[in-house]
Design a protein around this motif. Structure first.
Motif, PDB file in Angstrom:
ATOM      1  N   SER A  13      -2.565   0.570  -4.173  1.00  0.00           N
ATOM      2  CA  SER A  13      -2.707  -0.756  -3.486  1.00  0.00           C
ATOM      3  C   SER A  13      -2.566  -1.829  -4.392  1.00  0.00           C
ATOM      4  CB  SER A  13      -4.050  -0.795  -2.663  1.00  0.00           C
ATOM      5  OG  SER A  13      -4.003  -2.098  -2.091  1.00  0.00           O
ATOM      6  N   VAL A  14      -1.496  -2.685  -4.017  1.00  0.00           N
ATOM      7  CA  VAL A  14      -0.958  -3.740  -4.955  1.00  0.00           C
ATOM      8  C   VAL A  14      -0.956  -4.847  -4.386  1.00  0.00           C
ATOM      9  CG1 VAL A  14       0.795  -4.557  -6.680  1.00  0.00           C
ATOM     10  CG2 VAL A  14       0.404  -2.269  -6.608  1.00  0.00           C
ATOM     11  N   GLU A  15      -1.741  -5.971  -4.890  1.00  0.00           N
ATOM     12  CA  GLU A  15      -1.761  -7.287  -4.252  1.00  0.00           C
ATOM     13  C   GLU A  15      -0.300  -8.193  -4.838  1.00  0.00           C
ATOM     14  OE1 GLU A  15      -3.706  -9.025  -2.386  1.00  0.00           O
ATOM     15  OE2 GLU A  15      -5.083  -7.387  -2.132  1.00  0.00           O
ATOM     16  N   MET A  16       0.408  -8.637  -3.775  1.00  0.00           N
ATOM     17  CA  MET A  16       1.466  -9.381  -4.235  1.00  0.00           C
ATOM     18  C   MET A  16       1.452 -10.947  -3.817  1.00  0.00           C
ATOM     19  SD  MET A  16       4.737  -6.861  -3.290  1.00  0.00           S
ATOM     20  CE  MET A  16       4.582  -7.139  -1.711  1.00  0.00           C
ATOM     21  N   MET A  17       1.638 -11.857  -4.709  1.00  0.00           N
ATOM     22  CA  MET A  17       1.851 -13.357  -4.429  1.00  0.00           C
ATOM     23  C   MET A  17       3.029 -13.808  -4.794  1.00  0.00           C
ATOM     24  SD  MET A  17      -2.143 -14.408  -5.158  1.00  0.00           S
ATOM     25  CE  MET A  17      -2.276 -14.129  -6.718  1.00  0.00           C
ATOM     26  N   CYS A  18       3.609 -14.726  -4.177  1.00  0.00           N
ATOM     27  CA  CYS A  18       5.009 -15.407  -4.405  1.00  0.00           C
ATOM     28  C   CYS A  18       4.629 -17.056  -4.108  1.00  0.00           C
ATOM     29  CB  CYS A  18       5.948 -14.780  -3.708  1.00  0.00           C
ATOM     30  SG  CYS A  18       7.573 -15.823  -3.899  1.00  0.00           S
ATOM     31  N   ARG A  19       5.042 -17.819  -5.167  1.00  0.00           N
ATOM     32  CA  ARG A  19       4.897 -19.135  -5.129  1.00  0.00           C
ATOM     33  C   ARG A  19       6.246 -19.677  -4.901  1.00  0.00           C
ATOM     34  NH1 ARG A  19       2.633 -23.426  -9.302  1.00  0.00           N
ATOM     35  NH2 ARG A  19       2.749 -25.356  -7.988  1.00  0.00           N
ATOM     36  N   VAL A  41       0.920  -1.239   0.029  1.00  0.00           N
ATOM     37  CA  VAL A  41      -0.018  -0.055   0.002  1.00  0.00           C
ATOM     38  C   VAL A  41       0.718   1.329  -0.059  1.00  0.00           C
ATOM     39  CG1 VAL A  41      -1.755   1.336   1.163  1.00  0.00           C
ATOM     40  CG2 VAL A  41      -1.746  -1.183   1.171  1.00  0.00           C
ATOM     41  N   CYS A  42       0.719   2.173  -0.847  1.00  0.00           N
ATOM     42  CA  CYS A  42       1.434   3.514  -1.145  1.00  0.00           C
ATOM     43  C   CYS A  42       0.319   4.517  -0.441  1.00  0.00           C
ATOM     44  CB  CYS A  42       1.762   3.573  -2.482  1.00  0.00           C
ATOM     45  SG  CYS A  42       2.767   5.151  -2.673  1.00  0.00           S
ATOM     46  N   ASP A  43       0.548   5.313   0.564  1.00  0.00           N
ATOM     47  CA  ASP A  43      -0.220   6.468   1.091  1.00  0.00           C
ATOM     48  C   ASP A  43       0.609   7.471   0.782  1.00  0.00           C
ATOM     49  OD1 ASP A  43      -2.289   4.616   1.847  1.00  0.00           O
ATOM     50  OD2 ASP A  43      -1.248   4.233   3.846  1.00  0.00           O
ATOM     51  N   SER A  44      -0.239   8.836   0.769  1.00  0.00           N
ATOM     52  CA  SER A  44       0.454  10.081   0.531  1.00  0.00           C
ATOM     53  C   SER A  44      -0.098  10.851   2.042  1.00  0.00           C
ATOM     54  CB  SER A  44       0.228  10.693  -0.548  1.00  0.00           C
ATOM     55  OG  SER A  44      -1.285  11.117  -0.624  1.00  0.00           O
ATOM     56  N   ILE A  45       0.705  11.819   2.493  1.00  0.00           N
ATOM     57  CA  ILE A  45       0.425  12.638   3.592  1.00  0.00           C
ATOM     58  C   ILE A  45       0.195  13.918   3.043  1.00  0.00           C
ATOM     59  CG2 ILE A  45       0.894  13.264   5.928  1.00  0.00           C
ATOM     60  CD1 ILE A  45       2.306  10.723   6.409  1.00  0.00           C
ATOM     61  N   ILE A  46      -0.846  14.521   3.181  1.00  0.00           N
ATOM     62  CA  ILE A  46      -1.087  15.789   2.565  1.00  0.00           C
ATOM     63  C   ILE A  46      -1.052  16.899   3.637  1.00  0.00           C
ATOM     64  CG2 ILE A  46      -2.685  17.289   1.164  1.00  0.00           C
ATOM     65  CD1 ILE A  46      -3.583  14.520  -0.176  1.00  0.00           C
ATOM     66  N   GLY A  47      -0.383  17.903   3.484  1.00  0.00           N
ATOM     67  CA  GLY A  47      -0.505  19.151   4.542  1.00  0.00           C
ATOM     68  C   GLY A  47       0.239  18.733   5.839  1.00  0.00           C
ATOM     69  N   GLY A  48       0.219  19.554   6.677  1.00  0.00           N
ATOM     70  CA  GLY A  48       0.666  19.546   7.969  1.00  0.00           C
ATOM     71  C   GLY A  48      -0.072  18.867   8.865  1.00  0.00           C
ATOM     72  N   HIS A  49      -1.339  18.829   8.588  1.00  0.00           N
ATOM     73  CA  HIS A  49      -2.298  17.850   9.853  1.00  0.00           C
ATOM     74  C   HIS A  49      -2.163  16.401   9.421  1.00  0.00           C
ATOM     75  CE1 HIS A  49      -3.454  21.897  10.406  1.00  0.00           C
ATOM     76  NE2 HIS A  49      -4.503  22.053   9.548  1.00  0.00           N
TER      77      HIS A  49
END
Length: 201
Positions: A23-29, A7-15
């Motif tokens: 959001s990316v699903e990752m699977m490894c077999r 999950v990649c989030d951004s924080i906007i502003g000083g609050h």
């Protein structure tokens, strides 16, 4: 099977207002090398009878890659065992590298050469054929068991010492002879007289 979410989030502003951008699903077999081996132990049995020469004997080994990946392998043997493509093939090896594609199989012949032993003593030889995977620490083995029988006698004593014997008397000593092989034996006694040594009287 490993399942995670990135999950990649951004924080906007000083609050500290947080907003998800992606959001990316990752699977490894994870696939382990799975090799089907025709036999976990190869047995070699040789009986040496009169007039027969000691020839190599062969047992077939079939390797089948049942995993979904190709396998890079190294087969390792020690004397008196070796690998060849066909029985009687003079090109025998104690190390072999090869790649086995998924769902493919390959067959080899394991050779046991008893002529490498120069004595005529019966013996049991236990060794292993090691299968190493070049991209994985797993190792598989095939047990190799060889039995060589020669016609042999065991004597209870190899020295007959009569000690001091009084004149005009006789003494007897018993020597027990045991056939220690599964082969029938014919033998004869002979006194060996050598002119360079004391005469037998």
């Amino acid at each position: 099977m490993v399942h995670e979410r990135l999950v990649c989030d951004s924080i906007i502003g000083g609050h500290g207002c947080q907003e998800t951008i992606m959001s990316v699903e990752m699977m490894c077999r994870f696939v382990a090398p799975v090799l089907s081996i025709s036999s976990k132990q190869l047995n070699f049995y040789i009986k040496k009878v009169k007039g027969d020469s000691l020839l190599p004997v062969y047992e077939k080994l079939v390797l089948h890659n049942v995993s979904s990946l190709s396998l890079s392998m190294e087969l390792i043997l020690t004397e008196p065992f070796s690998l060849c493509e066909t029985p009687g093939d003079p090109g025998r090896h104690r190390t072999k590298f090869f790649v086995l594609e998924d769902q493919r199989q390959s067959e080899f012949w394991v050779c046991f050469d008893p002529s490498l032993y120069k004595d005529l003593a019966p013996r049991i030889v236990d060794e292993t054929l090691k299968i190493n995977y070049l991209e994985h620490p797993q190792q598989d083995i095939v047990k190799l068991h060889a039995v060589v029988h020669f016609p042999n006698l065991h004597f209870s004593s190899t020295t007959v010492d009569f000690g001091c014997v009084q004149n005009c008397t006789e003494t007897k000593k018993t020597v027990t002879i045991t056939n220690c092989s599964p082969l029938p034996l014919s033998y004869r006694w002979a006194f060996l007289e050598d002119q360079n040594q004391t005469q037998i009287r």
